[in-house]
Design a protein around this motif. Structure first.
Motif, PDB file in Angstrom:
ATOM      1  N   GLY A 127       8.481  -0.571  -0.941  1.00  0.00           N
ATOM      2  CA  GLY A 127       7.451   0.339  -1.432  1.00  0.00           C
ATOM      3  C   GLY A 127       6.033  -0.179  -1.288  1.00  0.00           C
ATOM      4  N   HIS A 128       5.855  -1.498  -1.192  1.00  0.00           N
ATOM      5  CA  HIS A 128       4.498  -2.033  -1.036  1.00  0.00           C
ATOM      6  C   HIS A 128       3.886  -1.666   0.317  1.00  0.00           C
ATOM      7  CE1 HIS A 128       7.211  -4.953   0.808  1.00  0.00           C
ATOM      8  NE2 HIS A 128       6.181  -5.447   1.496  1.00  0.00           N
ATOM      9  N   LEU A 129       4.721  -1.168   1.227  1.00  0.00           N
ATOM     10  CA  LEU A 129       4.243  -0.748   2.543  1.00  0.00           C
ATOM     11  C   LEU A 129       3.945   0.748   2.594  1.00  0.00           C
ATOM     12  CD1 LEU A 129       6.772  -2.751   4.753  1.00  0.00           C
ATOM     13  CD2 LEU A 129       4.494  -3.468   3.966  1.00  0.00           C
ATOM     14  N   LEU A 130       4.236   1.443   1.502  1.00  0.00           N
ATOM     15  CA  LEU A 130       4.040   2.888   1.436  1.00  0.00           C
ATOM     16  C   LEU A 130       2.963   3.217   0.410  1.00  0.00           C
ATOM     17  CD1 LEU A 130       7.121   2.470   2.381  1.00  0.00           C
ATOM     18  CD2 LEU A 130       7.488   4.772   1.540  1.00  0.00           C
ATOM     19  N   GLU A 131       2.425   4.410   0.525  1.00  0.00           N
ATOM     20  CA  GLU A 131       1.584   4.934  -0.531  1.00  0.00           C
ATOM     21  C   GLU A 131       2.487   5.434  -1.653  1.00  0.00           C
ATOM     22  OE1 GLU A 131      -1.616   4.662  -0.560  1.00  0.00           O
ATOM     23  OE2 GLU A 131      -1.780   3.922   1.500  1.00  0.00           O
ATOM     24  N   ALA A 132       1.976   5.451  -2.867  1.00  0.00           N
ATOM     25  CA  ALA A 132       2.778   5.879  -4.015  1.00  0.00           C
ATOM     26  C   ALA A 132       3.300   7.301  -3.828  1.00  0.00           C
ATOM     27  CB  ALA A 132       1.963   5.771  -5.306  1.00  0.00           C
ATOM     28  N   GLU A 133       2.467   8.167  -3.238  1.00  0.00           N
ATOM     29  CA  GLU A 133       2.879   9.551  -3.052  1.00  0.00           C
ATOM     30  C   GLU A 133       4.031   9.654  -2.046  1.00  0.00           C
ATOM     31  OE1 GLU A 133       3.273  13.318  -4.002  1.00  0.00           O
ATOM     32  OE2 GLU A 133       1.930  11.879  -4.997  1.00  0.00           O
ATOM     33  N   GLN A 134       4.032   8.790  -1.040  1.00  0.00           N
ATOM     34  CA  GLN A 134       5.145   8.765  -0.082  1.00  0.00           C
ATOM     35  C   GLN A 134       6.439   8.352  -0.775  1.00  0.00           C
ATOM     36  OE1 GLN A 134       3.119   6.090   2.795  1.00  0.00           O
ATOM     37  NE2 GLN A 134       3.618   7.638   4.331  1.00  0.00           N
ATOM     38  N   LEU A 191      11.390   7.761 -10.612  1.00  0.00           N
ATOM     39  CA  LEU A 191      10.112   8.474 -10.537  1.00  0.00           C
ATOM     40  C   LEU A 191       9.255   8.167 -11.763  1.00  0.00           C
ATOM     41  CD1 LEU A 191      11.357  11.887  -9.117  1.00  0.00           C
ATOM     42  CD2 LEU A 191       9.599  10.434  -8.064  1.00  0.00           C
ATOM     43  N   ALA A 192       9.882   8.126 -12.924  1.00  0.00           N
ATOM     44  CA  ALA A 192       9.144   7.795 -14.152  1.00  0.00           C
ATOM     45  C   ALA A 192       8.652   6.355 -14.106  1.00  0.00           C
ATOM     46  CB  ALA A 192      10.043   8.016 -15.370  1.00  0.00           C
ATOM     47  N   ASP A 193       9.524   5.437 -13.614  1.00  0.00           N
ATOM     48  CA  ASP A 193       9.112   4.031 -13.497  1.00  0.00           C
ATOM     49  C   ASP A 193       7.958   3.874 -12.515  1.00  0.00           C
ATOM     50  OD1 ASP A 193      11.047   3.313 -15.290  1.00  0.00           O
ATOM     51  OD2 ASP A 193      12.474   2.573 -13.789  1.00  0.00           O
ATOM     52  N   LEU A 194       8.019   4.646 -11.415  1.00  0.00           N
ATOM     53  CA  LEU A 194       6.950   4.574 -10.418  1.00  0.00           C
ATOM     54  C   LEU A 194       5.632   5.037 -11.010  1.00  0.00           C
ATOM     55  CD1 LEU A 194       6.065   4.153  -7.449  1.00  0.00           C
ATOM     56  CD2 LEU A 194       6.765   6.516  -7.012  1.00  0.00           C
ATOM     57  N   ASP A 195       5.655   6.141 -11.741  1.00  0.00           N
ATOM     58  CA  ASP A 195       4.433   6.634 -12.373  1.00  0.00           C
ATOM     59  C   ASP A 195       3.874   5.610 -13.360  1.00  0.00           C
ATOM     60  OD1 ASP A 195       4.551   8.986 -10.958  1.00  0.00           O
ATOM     61  OD2 ASP A 195       5.519  10.137 -12.563  1.00  0.00           O
ATOM     62  N   GLU A 196       4.775   4.984 -14.109  1.00  0.00           N
ATOM     63  CA  GLU A 196       4.344   3.967 -15.088  1.00  0.00           C
ATOM     64  C   GLU A 196       3.706   2.776 -14.375  1.00  0.00           C
ATOM     65  OE1 GLU A 196       6.375   1.084 -18.501  1.00  0.00           O
ATOM     66  OE2 GLU A 196       7.444   2.870 -17.776  1.00  0.00           O
ATOM     67  N   MET A 197       4.308   2.354 -13.262  1.00  0.00           N
ATOM     68  CA  MET A 197       3.788   1.210 -12.520  1.00  0.00           C
ATOM     69  C   MET A 197       2.427   1.516 -11.917  1.00  0.00           C
ATOM     70  SD  MET A 197       5.528  -0.808  -9.301  1.00  0.00           S
ATOM     71  CE  MET A 197       5.168   0.560  -8.179  1.00  0.00           C
ATOM     72  N   VAL A 198       2.300   2.728 -11.338  1.00  0.00           N
ATOM     73  CA  VAL A 198       1.024   3.121 -10.738  1.00  0.00           C
ATOM     74  C   VAL A 198      -0.065   3.203 -11.803  1.00  0.00           C
ATOM     75  CG1 VAL A 198      -0.178   5.022  -9.587  1.00  0.00           C
ATOM     76  CG2 VAL A 198       2.083   4.312  -8.793  1.00  0.00           C
ATOM     77  N   ALA A 199       0.292   3.731 -12.972  1.00  0.00           N
ATOM     78  CA  ALA A 199      -0.688   3.817 -14.062  1.00  0.00           C
ATOM     79  C   ALA A 199      -1.113   2.426 -14.521  1.00  0.00           C
ATOM     80  CB  ALA A 199      -0.096   4.611 -15.226  1.00  0.00           C
ATOM     81  N   ALA A 200      -0.152   1.512 -14.591  1.00  0.00           N
ATOM     82  CA  ALA A 200      -0.478   0.146 -15.016  1.00  0.00           C
ATOM     83  C   ALA A 200      -1.375  -0.547 -13.995  1.00  0.00           C
ATOM     84  CB  ALA A 200       0.805  -0.646 -15.212  1.00  0.00           C
ATOM     85  N   GLU A 201      -1.090  -0.324 -12.697  1.00  0.00           N
ATOM     86  CA  GLU A 201      -1.926  -0.925 -11.654  1.00  0.00           C
ATOM     87  C   GLU A 201      -3.341  -0.365 -11.709  1.00  0.00           C
ATOM     88  OE1 GLU A 201       0.197  -0.086  -8.095  1.00  0.00           O
ATOM     89  OE2 GLU A 201       1.521  -1.835  -8.260  1.00  0.00           O
ATOM     90  N   ALA A 202      -3.461   0.945 -11.976  1.00  0.00           N
ATOM     91  CA  ALA A 202      -4.786   1.557 -12.077  1.00  0.00           C
ATOM     92  C   ALA A 202      -5.547   1.000 -13.267  1.00  0.00           C
ATOM     93  CB  ALA A 202      -4.641   3.074 -12.199  1.00  0.00           C
ATOM     94  N   ALA A 203      -4.824   0.805 -14.381  1.00  0.00           N
ATOM     95  CA  ALA A 203      -5.474   0.249 -15.573  1.00  0.00           C
ATOM     96  C   ALA A 203      -5.943  -1.173 -15.326  1.00  0.00           C
ATOM     97  CB  ALA A 203      -4.494   0.291 -16.756  1.00  0.00           C
TER      98      ALA A 203
END
Length: 215
Positions: A127-134, A191-203
């Motif tokens: 996943g580190h090679l993809l965008e979150a939306e992908q 999907l929920a874990d991904l959203d949580e991870m993306v939110a944490a990275e943004a924070a």
């Protein structure tokens, strides 16, 4: 008979048994329900059941295995005329020797543990090679696939319950239904874990930017 002789006799029996691939046993297993089936019928039956928890052999694999099984005496075949006027078709039936062989295989052969070969999980690992939306799209498509397979397994299990001879395949299909339900639910959880991870990275990124502006 002494233990040594018994072991020798067992070894002799094993040596006489043909070494067959898993596909052979799957095809022979389909015939073990006692029906006289064509290669086309066997493909339909495998699509109704085997594909949910093992795999569905291609037509070429099925016909190749039928030739192999007939050669070793586990099935016999005959040509039958079709009512539609099309060319005659060849149908196959399991022999007594074939029934004994598949029964022995089912009872005595080591059960292979399942090997997880999960393309979606591999893509998640990268996943580190993809965008979150992908990654969301990959997981979303997998969720749809799992739910579709669950519904099909549920429908086929209901159909199998109508045939007394298919009691155990019905249970296997019920397992398949539950398996695909769990895959669907796992996709939701990922999907929920991904959203949580993306939110944490943004924070964390916001916190870093705020920190860099401090004197």
């Amino acid at each position: 008979m002494t233990e040594k002789k018994a072991r020798g006799a067992q070894a002799g029996d094993d040596a006489e048994r043909p070494a067959l691939p898993a596909t052979s046993w799957a095809v022979l297993g389909l015939l073990s329900f006692g029906e006289e089936l064509s290669g086309y019928d066997l493909k339909k039956w495998s699509d109704w059941s085997l594909r949910f928890f093992y795999w569905s052999p291609s037509f070429s694999q099925i016909y190749g295995e039928l030739k192999r099984l007939e050669k070793v005496g586990y099935v016999s075949s005959r040509m039958v005329a079709q009512e539609t006027g099309n060319r005659d078709k060849r149908v196959y039936v399991i022999t007594d020797e074939g029934m004994a062989a598949v029964r022995r295989w089912a009872r005595e052969a080591p059960v292979e543990p399942p090997v997880l070969k999960h393309g979606v999980m591999l893509r998640l690992w990268l996943g580190h090679l993809l965008e979150a939306e992908q990654m969301r799209e990959v997981l979303g498509r997998h969720r749809e696939y799992a739910e579709t397979m669950r519904q099909r397994a549920e429908a086929d299990a209901a159909g199998a319950r109508a045939e007394a001879a298919w009691a155990y395949p019905s249970l296997a299909l019920k397992w398949s239904e539950r398996y695909y339900a769990s895959e669907r639910d796992l996709a939701d959880a990922m999907l929920a874990d991904l959203d949580e991870m993306v939110a944490a990275e943004a924070a964390d990124a916001d916190a870093g930017e705020d920190g860099s502006k401090r004197p």
